[in-house]
Design a protein around this motif. Structure first.
Motif, PDB file in Angstrom:
ATOM      1  N   LYS A  57      -3.879   6.588   5.486  1.00  0.00           N
ATOM      2  CA  LYS A  57      -4.187   8.006   5.184  1.00  0.00           C
ATOM      3  C   LYS A  57      -4.668   8.742   6.433  1.00  0.00           C
ATOM      4  O   LYS A  57      -5.709   9.367   6.434  1.00  0.00           O
ATOM      5  CB  LYS A  57      -5.222   8.118   4.073  1.00  0.00           C
ATOM      6  CG  LYS A  57      -4.817   7.558   2.739  1.00  0.00           C
ATOM      7  CD  LYS A  57      -5.946   7.778   1.742  1.00  0.00           C
ATOM      8  CE  LYS A  57      -5.728   7.085   0.443  1.00  0.00           C
ATOM      9  NZ  LYS A  57      -6.889   7.189  -0.449  1.00  0.00           N
TER      10      LYS A  57
ATOM     11  N   GLN B  13       0.836  -1.205   0.000  1.00  0.00           N
ATOM     12  CA  GLN B  13       0.000   0.000   0.000  1.00  0.00           C
ATOM     13  C   GLN B  13       0.870   1.254   0.000  1.00  0.00           C
ATOM     14  O   GLN B  13       0.580   2.216  -0.720  1.00  0.00           O
ATOM     15  CB  GLN B  13      -0.947   0.001   1.200  1.00  0.00           C
ATOM     16  CG  GLN B  13      -2.103  -0.943   1.041  1.00  0.00           C
ATOM     17  CD  GLN B  13      -3.083  -0.912   2.186  1.00  0.00           C
ATOM     18  OE1 GLN B  13      -4.022  -1.680   2.171  1.00  0.00           O
ATOM     19  NE2 GLN B  13      -2.930  -0.063   3.185  1.00  0.00           N
ATOM     20  N   SER B  14       1.926   1.266   0.778  1.00  0.00           N
ATOM     21  CA  SER B  14       2.813   2.431   0.823  1.00  0.00           C
ATOM     22  C   SER B  14       3.489   2.651  -0.526  1.00  0.00           C
ATOM     23  O   SER B  14       3.632   3.786  -0.980  1.00  0.00           O
ATOM     24  CB  SER B  14       3.857   2.260   1.925  1.00  0.00           C
ATOM     25  OG  SER B  14       3.227   2.255   3.184  1.00  0.00           O
ATOM     26  N   LYS B  15       3.907   1.555  -1.173  1.00  0.00           N
ATOM     27  CA  LYS B  15       4.527   1.666  -2.510  1.00  0.00           C
ATOM     28  C   LYS B  15       3.543   2.186  -3.544  1.00  0.00           C
ATOM     29  O   LYS B  15       3.936   2.816  -4.515  1.00  0.00           O
ATOM     30  CB  LYS B  15       5.093   0.313  -2.971  1.00  0.00           C
ATOM     31  CG  LYS B  15       6.341  -0.099  -2.252  1.00  0.00           C
ATOM     32  CD  LYS B  15       7.485   0.830  -2.597  1.00  0.00           C
ATOM     33  CE  LYS B  15       8.749   0.411  -1.901  1.00  0.00           C
ATOM     34  NZ  LYS B  15       9.817   1.371  -2.037  1.00  0.00           N
ATOM     35  N   LEU B  16       2.260   1.919  -3.339  1.00  0.00           N
ATOM     36  CA  LEU B  16       1.229   2.401  -4.256  1.00  0.00           C
ATOM     37  C   LEU B  16       0.765   3.823  -3.921  1.00  0.00           C
ATOM     38  O   LEU B  16      -0.174   4.323  -4.521  1.00  0.00           O
ATOM     39  CB  LEU B  16       0.028   1.450  -4.238  1.00  0.00           C
ATOM     40  CG  LEU B  16       0.274   0.058  -4.816  1.00  0.00           C
ATOM     41  CD1 LEU B  16      -0.941  -0.837  -4.612  1.00  0.00           C
ATOM     42  CD2 LEU B  16       0.631   0.140  -6.299  1.00  0.00           C
ATOM     43  N   GLY B  17       1.413   4.444  -2.942  1.00  0.00           N
ATOM     44  CA  GLY B  17       1.074   5.812  -2.576  1.00  0.00           C
ATOM     45  C   GLY B  17      -0.040   5.934  -1.549  1.00  0.00           C
ATOM     46  O   GLY B  17      -0.599   7.011  -1.361  1.00  0.00           O
ATOM     47  N   ILE B  18      -0.382   4.826  -0.920  1.00  0.00           N
ATOM     48  CA  ILE B  18      -1.416   4.840   0.117  1.00  0.00           C
ATOM     49  C   ILE B  18      -0.682   4.721   1.452  1.00  0.00           C
ATOM     50  O   ILE B  18      -0.359   3.630   1.902  1.00  0.00           O
ATOM     51  CB  ILE B  18      -2.408   3.670  -0.069  1.00  0.00           C
ATOM     52  CG1 ILE B  18      -3.020   3.712  -1.468  1.00  0.00           C
ATOM     53  CG2 ILE B  18      -3.487   3.710   1.001  1.00  0.00           C
ATOM     54  CD1 ILE B  18      -3.765   2.453  -1.849  1.00  0.00           C
ATOM     55  N   ALA B  19      -0.403   5.872   2.061  1.00  0.00           N
ATOM     56  CA  ALA B  19       0.379   5.894   3.293  1.00  0.00           C
ATOM     57  C   ALA B  19      -0.269   5.009   4.353  1.00  0.00           C
ATOM     58  O   ALA B  19      -1.419   5.212   4.737  1.00  0.00           O
ATOM     59  CB  ALA B  19       0.508   7.327   3.801  1.00  0.00           C
ATOM     60  N   THR B  20       0.485   3.999   4.817  1.00  0.00           N
ATOM     61  CA  THR B  20      -0.050   3.015   5.755  1.00  0.00           C
ATOM     62  C   THR B  20       0.958   2.743   6.852  1.00  0.00           C
ATOM     63  O   THR B  20       2.147   2.590   6.591  1.00  0.00           O
ATOM     64  CB  THR B  20      -0.377   1.694   5.023  1.00  0.00           C
ATOM     65  OG1 THR B  20      -1.275   1.971   3.945  1.00  0.00           O
ATOM     66  CG2 THR B  20      -0.992   0.681   5.964  1.00  0.00           C
TER      67      THR B  20
END
Length: 176
Positions: free
Chosen positions: A76, A53-60
């Motif tokens: 997020k 998720q973090s690599k996809l731009g979804i800060a987790t």
């Protein structure tokens, strides 16, 4: 008459024995983590979901709740879901393996079982990511997604794998 049912009863008995052995082994594994929080396998899945998720731009981020044996996903800047032992799909994998090995066909059984476990693992990671995103961005669909949609995805994958196993491997004649 019972002679006609002997192959079916043999498969059913193998399924039950394999299922119970794997289930008890898994329970033994879980019991070794009491009071330590979430077990290592479930934690590994949570970490991989966080990483992707973090690599996809979804800060987790993940937050431990050791007392309740769970890990919270902070997506997020909002706590959205929690990872508990039941989210790791091991029970689904045990069911899958029990069925495949009930129709044992030599070394191809192990190859198919490993490939199936990998597919189920990837589907489960995608399922958890999907649930995090739905819960964060579309909370009105959370209950439907958690209770119906995502279980249908993981169990549907198991059924498709079983059908492939039976049609192309287990019941295929060796000389055809």
């Amino acid at each position: 008459m019972l002679k006609d049912f002997k192959p079916v009863l043999g498969i059913l008995l193998r399924f039950i024995i394999i299922y119970l052995v794997l289930l008890f082994a898994y329970q033994f594994y879980l019991n070794s983590f009491k009071a330590q929080g979430l077990d290592h396998y479930s934690r590994m899945i949570a970490e991989q979901v966080r990483f992707i998720q973090s690599k996809l731009g979804i800060a987790t981020q993940l937050y431990d709740d050791v007392a309740k044996e769970q890990v919270w996903f902070y997506v997020k800047q909002k706590y959205v879901t929690r990872m508990v032992e039941g989210c790791n799909a091991v029970s689904v994998m045990i069911l899958f393996l029990s069925f495949v090995f009930a129709f044992y066909k030599g070394s191809k059984t192990f190859i198919f079982a490993l490939a199936g476990l990998l597919i189920l693992y990837l589907m489960n990671v995608a399922r958890i990511m999907g649930l995090n995103i739905v819960t964060r961005d579309y909370p009105q669909y959370n209950k439907m997604s958690h209770d119906y949609l995502f279980p249908a995805v993981i169990y549907g994958t198991v059924v498709v794998l079983w059908l492939v196993w039976i049609k192309f491997f287990a019941l295929k004649h060796e000389n055809s």
